[in-house]
Design a protein around this motif. Structure first.
Motif, PDB file in Angstrom:
ATOM      1  N   ARG A  77      41.956   9.476  29.501  1.00 16.56           N
ATOM      2  CA  ARG A  77      42.085   9.515  28.044  1.00 16.56           C
ATOM      3  C   ARG A  77      40.683   9.530  27.462  1.00 16.56           C
ATOM      4  N   GLY A  78      40.596   9.806  26.172  1.00 14.49           N
ATOM      5  CA  GLY A  78      39.298   9.810  25.516  1.00 14.49           C
ATOM      6  C   GLY A  78      38.618   8.465  25.625  1.00 14.49           C
ATOM      7  N   GLY A  79      37.295   8.469  25.532  1.00 10.93           N
ATOM      8  CA  GLY A  79      36.547   7.222  25.601  1.00 10.93           C
ATOM      9  C   GLY A  79      35.071   7.469  25.779  1.00 10.93           C
ATOM     10  N   PHE A  80      34.403   6.447  26.293  1.00 11.21           N
ATOM     11  CA  PHE A  80      32.956   6.472  26.445  1.00 11.21           C
ATOM     12  C   PHE A  80      32.577   6.117  27.872  1.00 11.21           C
ATOM     13  N   GLY A  81      31.504   6.737  28.347  1.00  3.38           N
ATOM     14  CA  GLY A  81      31.015   6.449  29.678  1.00  3.38           C
ATOM     15  C   GLY A  81      29.508   6.313  29.693  1.00  3.38           C
ATOM     16  N   PHE A  82      29.023   5.724  30.761  1.00  2.00           N
ATOM     17  CA  PHE A  82      27.593   5.508  30.949  1.00  2.00           C
ATOM     18  C   PHE A  82      27.293   5.783  32.409  1.00  2.00           C
ATOM     19  N   CYS A  83      26.219   6.533  32.679  1.00  2.00           N
ATOM     20  CA  CYS A  83      25.940   6.954  34.052  1.00  2.00           C
ATOM     21  C   CYS A  83      24.435   6.911  34.334  1.00  2.00           C
ATOM     22  N   ARG A  84      24.121   6.505  35.551  1.00  2.00           N
ATOM     23  CA  ARG A  84      22.745   6.479  36.055  1.00  2.00           C
ATOM     24  C   ARG A  84      22.570   7.660  37.005  1.00  2.00           C
ATOM     25  N   VAL A  85      21.479   8.398  36.834  1.00  2.00           N
ATOM     26  CA  VAL A  85      21.131   9.489  37.739  1.00  2.00           C
ATOM     27  C   VAL A  85      19.654   9.342  38.104  1.00  2.00           C
ATOM     28  N   GLU A  86      19.243  10.054  39.140  1.00  2.00           N
ATOM     29  CA  GLU A  86      17.833  10.047  39.528  1.00  2.00           C
ATOM     30  C   GLU A  86      17.253  11.434  39.376  1.00  2.00           C
ATOM     31  N   THR A  87      16.035  11.484  38.879  1.00  2.00           N
ATOM     32  CA  THR A  87      15.297  12.737  38.772  1.00  2.00           C
ATOM     33  C   THR A  87      13.942  12.533  39.425  1.00  2.00           C
ATOM     34  N   GLY A  88      13.214  13.588  39.558  1.00  2.00           N
ATOM     35  CA  GLY A  88      11.865  13.491  40.099  1.00  2.00           C
ATOM     36  C   GLY A  88      11.656  14.453  41.242  1.00  2.00           C
ATOM     37  N   ASP A  89      10.569  14.215  41.953  1.00  2.00           N
ATOM     38  CA  ASP A  89      10.212  15.054  43.084  1.00  2.00           C
ATOM     39  C   ASP A  89      10.012  14.169  44.307  1.00  2.00           C
ATOM     40  N   GLU A  90       9.434  14.743  45.364  1.00  2.00           N
ATOM     41  CA  GLU A  90       9.239  13.966  46.589  1.00  2.00           C
ATOM     42  C   GLU A  90       8.316  12.776  46.363  1.00  2.00           C
ATOM     43  N   GLU A  91       7.421  12.897  45.430  1.00  2.00           N
ATOM     44  CA  GLU A  91       6.424  11.857  45.175  1.00  2.00           C
ATOM     45  C   GLU A  91       6.942  10.713  44.302  1.00  2.00           C
ATOM     46  N   SER A  92       7.881  11.019  43.433  1.00  2.00           N
ATOM     47  CA  SER A  92       8.286  10.014  42.454  1.00  2.00           C
ATOM     48  C   SER A  92       9.737  10.235  42.024  1.00  2.00           C
ATOM     49  N   ARG A  93      10.557   9.239  42.212  1.00  2.00           N
ATOM     50  CA  ARG A  93      11.954   9.275  41.756  1.00  2.00           C
ATOM     51  C   ARG A  93      12.071   8.333  40.565  1.00  2.00           C
ATOM     52  N   ARG A  94      12.826   8.767  39.547  1.00  2.00           N
ATOM     53  CA  ARG A  94      13.001   7.956  38.344  1.00  2.00           C
ATOM     54  C   ARG A  94      14.475   7.877  37.975  1.00  2.00           C
TER      55      ARG A  94
END
Length: 167
Positions: A77-94
């Motif tokens: 059903r409709g609503g709200f969500g929150f999600c964590r993802v990672e970005t970056g390269d081999e040197e640095s993940r955020r």
């Protein structure tokens, strides 16, 4: 009598009233877990109780990636969500975080007009708990729940991309 009272009241303890802000702790617990580097929880989704028009409950949470999150959301059903993802390269993940408003426009979970009207006001209440995020999206069809497109948008919102970072 006590047992009936306990069962009746405890069944409503997981509902979060976005109008009165009753049970804000339901959202706060998931927000803290998702933001924590020492917890496996990466996402949570809060679906509306269409009868109440103002209460949401956790319909799911998980430790998987954005695809797992979207797979869950598309059937809700409709609503709200929150999600964590990672970005970056081999040197640095955020870690990056995004907020999602899910407003299904068709099918069995189509958002009733009164709930849809309340969502704009309730989003402000949701954001008071889920306050720190990099990007915000509002989607109404399963086709829009495209993890690659969302990750591209999150990376672009991150600013300079000297190393050609990817998700």
């Amino acid at each position: 009598l006590f047992q009936f009272f306990f069962l009746f009241t405890s069944s409503n303890m997981s509902n979060w009233n976005l109008s009165s802000r009753a049970n804000d702790n339901v959202g706060q617990e998931h927000y803290d877990a998702i933001r924590s580097d020492s917890n496996d929880e990466n996402w949570a989704f809060f679906a509306y109780d269409y009868k109440s028009k103002k209460e949401v409950a956790v319909s799911g949470s998980g430790s998987g990636d954005i695809s797992e999150f979207f797979s869950h959301v598309k059937d809700q059903r409709g609503g709200f969500g929150f999600c964590r993802v990672e970005t970056g390269d081999e040197e640095s993940r955020r870690a990056k975080f995004f907020l999602l408003a899910w407003v299904p426009e068709e099918g069995a979970n189509k958002l009733p007009i009164m709930v849809k009207g309340n969502m704009s006001v309730h989003k402000a209440s949701f954001k008071e708990i889920f306050r720190d995020f990099n990007s915000e999206f509002t989607f109404s069809t399963a086709e829009e729940l495209d993890s690659d497109a969302v990750m591209t948008s999150i990376i672009k919102a991150g600013g300079a991309n000297y190393m050609g970072q990817t998700a």
